[in-house]
Design an enzyme around this catalytic site. Structure first.
Site, PDB file in Angstrom:
ATOM      1  N   GLU A 154      59.643 -34.412  47.200  1.00  0.00           N
ATOM      2  CA  GLU A 154      59.080 -35.352  46.238  1.00  0.00           C
ATOM      3  C   GLU A 154      57.552 -35.298  46.309  1.00  0.00           C
ATOM      4  O   GLU A 154      56.987 -35.285  47.405  1.00  0.00           O
ATOM      5  CB  GLU A 154      59.585 -36.746  46.607  1.00  0.00           C
ATOM      6  N   PHE A 155      56.906 -35.287  45.154  1.00  0.00           N
ATOM      7  CA  PHE A 155      55.445 -35.348  45.136  1.00  0.00           C
ATOM      8  C   PHE A 155      55.035 -36.816  45.187  1.00  0.00           C
ATOM      9  O   PHE A 155      55.550 -37.637  44.438  1.00  0.00           O
ATOM     10  CB  PHE A 155      54.888 -34.704  43.855  1.00  0.00           C
ATOM     11  N   ILE A 156      54.130 -37.137  46.077  1.00  0.00           N
ATOM     12  CA  ILE A 156      53.647 -38.527  46.156  1.00  0.00           C
ATOM     13  C   ILE A 156      52.178 -38.570  45.754  1.00  0.00           C
ATOM     14  O   ILE A 156      51.359 -37.789  46.247  1.00  0.00           O
ATOM     15  CB  ILE A 156      53.849 -39.112  47.573  1.00  0.00           C
TER      16      ILE A 156
ATOM     17  N   ASP B  33      55.161 -37.713  65.597  1.00  0.00           N
ATOM     18  CA  ASP B  33      53.806 -37.130  65.620  1.00  0.00           C
ATOM     19  C   ASP B  33      52.878 -38.022  64.807  1.00  0.00           C
ATOM     20  O   ASP B  33      52.225 -37.576  63.863  1.00  0.00           O
ATOM     21  CB  ASP B  33      53.850 -35.708  65.042  1.00  0.00           C
TER      22      ASP B  33
HETATM   23  N1  LIG Z   1      54.850 -35.132  49.397  1.00  0.00           N
HETATM   24  C1  LIG Z   1      53.576 -34.909  49.111  1.00  0.00           C
HETATM   25  N2  LIG Z   1      53.110 -35.148  47.870  1.00  0.00           N
HETATM   26  C2  LIG Z   1      51.808 -34.893  47.569  1.00  0.00           C
HETATM   27  N3  LIG Z   1      50.911 -34.406  48.431  1.00  0.00           N
HETATM   28  C3  LIG Z   1      51.317 -34.146  49.680  1.00  0.00           C
HETATM   29  C4  LIG Z   1      52.672 -34.379  50.090  1.00  0.00           C
HETATM   30  N4  LIG Z   1      52.788 -34.036  51.398  1.00  0.00           N
HETATM   31  C5  LIG Z   1      51.575 -33.608  51.790  1.00  0.00           C
HETATM   32  N5  LIG Z   1      50.681 -33.667  50.770  1.00  0.00           N
HETATM   33  C6  LIG Z   1      49.268 -33.239  50.818  1.00  0.00           C
HETATM   34  O1  LIG Z   1      49.241 -31.828  50.931  1.00  0.00           O
HETATM   35  C7  LIG Z   1      48.288 -31.399  51.901  1.00  0.00           C
HETATM   36  C8  LIG Z   1      48.937 -30.508  52.934  1.00  0.00           C
HETATM   37  O2  LIG Z   1      50.060 -31.144  53.476  1.00  0.00           O
HETATM   38  P1  LIG Z   1      50.478 -31.057  54.983  1.00  0.00           P
HETATM   39  O3  LIG Z   1      49.409 -31.658  55.828  1.00  0.00           O
HETATM   40  O4  LIG Z   1      51.846 -31.609  55.079  1.00  0.00           O
HETATM   41  O5  LIG Z   1      50.513 -29.485  55.181  1.00  0.00           O
HETATM   42  P2  LIG Z   1      50.781 -28.633  56.475  1.00  0.00           P
HETATM   43  O6  LIG Z   1      50.085 -27.346  56.283  1.00  0.00           O
HETATM   44  O7  LIG Z   1      52.251 -28.580  56.755  1.00  0.00           O
HETATM   45  O8  LIG Z   1      50.160 -29.536  57.563  1.00  0.00           O
HETATM   46  P3  LIG Z   1      49.229 -29.367  58.801  1.00  0.00           P
HETATM   47  O9  LIG Z   1      48.455 -28.131  58.655  1.00  0.00           O
HETATM   48  O10 LIG Z   1      48.408 -30.631  58.708  1.00  0.00           O
HETATM   49  O11 LIG Z   1      50.211 -29.388  59.923  1.00  0.00           O
HETATM   50  C9  LIG Z   1      47.679 -32.651  52.449  1.00  0.00           C
HETATM   51  O12 LIG Z   1      46.434 -32.814  51.798  1.00  0.00           O
HETATM   52  C10 LIG Z   1      48.602 -33.765  52.058  1.00  0.00           C
HETATM   53  O13 LIG Z   1      47.878 -34.925  51.757  1.00  0.00           O
END
Ligand SMILES: Nc1ncnc2c1ncn2[C@@H]1O[C@H](COP(=O)(O)OP(=O)(O)OP(=O)(O)O)[C@@H](O)[C@H]1O
Length: 289
Positions: free
Chosen positions: A98-100, A193
């Site tokens: 889901e996009f938030i 975490d």
């Molecule tokens: N469900 C979501 N809907 C919209 N934006 C999101 C969602 N989940 C994460 N984001 C945004 O996307 C970006 C990357 O997400 P996330 O930090 O989960 O990536 P990651 O590479 O898995 O994490 P990290 O490198 O921090 O471990 C962040 O800026 C976050 O705010």
């Protein structure tokens, strides 16, 4: 046996079938993450949030999806609903969720404390401690400290030859009983975490938590990252209204931080060693062992 051909673009395929979209209007990169590539897929059925990883197979995202799904099912604190995890035809993997739409602030601390406690209360384990998959933060069995702390201590020994941390850490592990006197430790669903990078709020100001490393454990372990989570007084007050504070909470606080300091030591190097060692030494002194 028929082997289904791996679609050229399984993300697109899922969005246009089970995702119930008839067309994808645009795909925009979303910044912020360091490990994975993140994108927003805009469609006529709303937006989807997609992360891809070029080198790791689906197991990491499967862990994330299981954790998000378990938290989502408690219907307490808001988390993105996970939809689909799979392998990419070029190698690597993806997760669709889901996009938030995030808000500008981190939201109300006291609402956050209450919702997190509601999740801990609702997310009871039918199978004891641990989790169904090895997620990125590691597995954990009924002997929580032996599994979690023991794992980190062994890693420090293997990786850095740190026999001081290893031996003193084991001495502490064998003598933890006084810290848990009169406490009933029930396995609760934990995010695992919880630091400020994984705490946000949606556009209505509702708290949202992301990027979990879920497992079932003692609820107090959720505060093990409090040194970089910024939980304030109003957070804890409303948390304890739902999940009452257990005797000796303050005495165990550093113990739960120790796990994360050791994990940081193992991941990021010696900058975290002295914090970990001083927690161990303080406990050894306090417990007179
Ligand atoms: N469900 C979501 N809907 C919209 N934006 C999101 C969602 N989940 C994460 N984001 C945004 O996307 C970006 C990357 O997400 P996330 O930090 O989960 O990536 P990651 O590479 O898995 O994490 P990290 O490198 O921090 O471990 C962040 O800026 C976050 O705010």
């Amino acid at each position: 046996m028929t082997v289904a051909a791996l679609s050229d673009d399984p993300i697109r395929e899922w969005i246009l079938s089970e995702g119930k979209a008839t067309h994808i209007t645009k795909i925009c990169p979303v910044g912020g993450g360091c490990i994975n590539l993140a994108s927003r897929y805009g469609t006529d059925a709303g937006s989807f949030f997609v992360k891809t990883n070029r080198s790791i197979g689906p197991s990491m995202f499967e862990g994330e999806a299981l954790g998000l799904g378990a938290m989502y099912e408690t219907r307490t604190i808001r988390v993105p609903r996970p939809f689909k995890v799979g392998a990419l035809p070029t190698g690597g993997s993806y997760i669709i969720m889901e996009f938030i739409e995030f808000g500008s602030s981190r939201g109300n601390q006291s609402v956050f404390g209450k919702k997190l406690a509601e999740m801990h209360k609702a997310g009871k384990s039918g199978k004891g401690f641990g989790f169904d998959v090895d997620n990125t933060i590691g597995r954990y069995g009924p002997y929580a400290h032996e599994h979690r702390l023991g794992y980190q201590l062994k890693l420090a020994l293997d990786q850095y030859g740190d026999s001081t941390i290893y031996q003193r850490g084991h001495r502490l592990m064998k003598n933890l009983a006084p810290l848990f006197e009169g406490v009933n430790v029930e396995p609760c669903l934990l995010h695992g975490d919880l630091w400020s990078g994984n705490i946000s709020s949606d556009k209505n100001g509702e708290p949202v938590i992301l990027d979990p490393a879920c497992y079932y454990g003692h609820n107090e372990a959720e505060f093990g990252m409090s040194w970089c989570a910024g939980f304030g007084g109003s957070f804890y007050n409303s948390y304890f209204e739902v999940m009452p504070k257990q005797p000796g909470f303050e005495k165990r606080r550093d113990l739960y931080m120790l796990y994360h300091y050791l994990n940081h030591y193992n991941l990021f190097g010696s900058g975290y060693r002295s914090s970990a060692l001083s927690i161990i030494d303080d406990y050894l002194r306090m417990l007179k062992v």
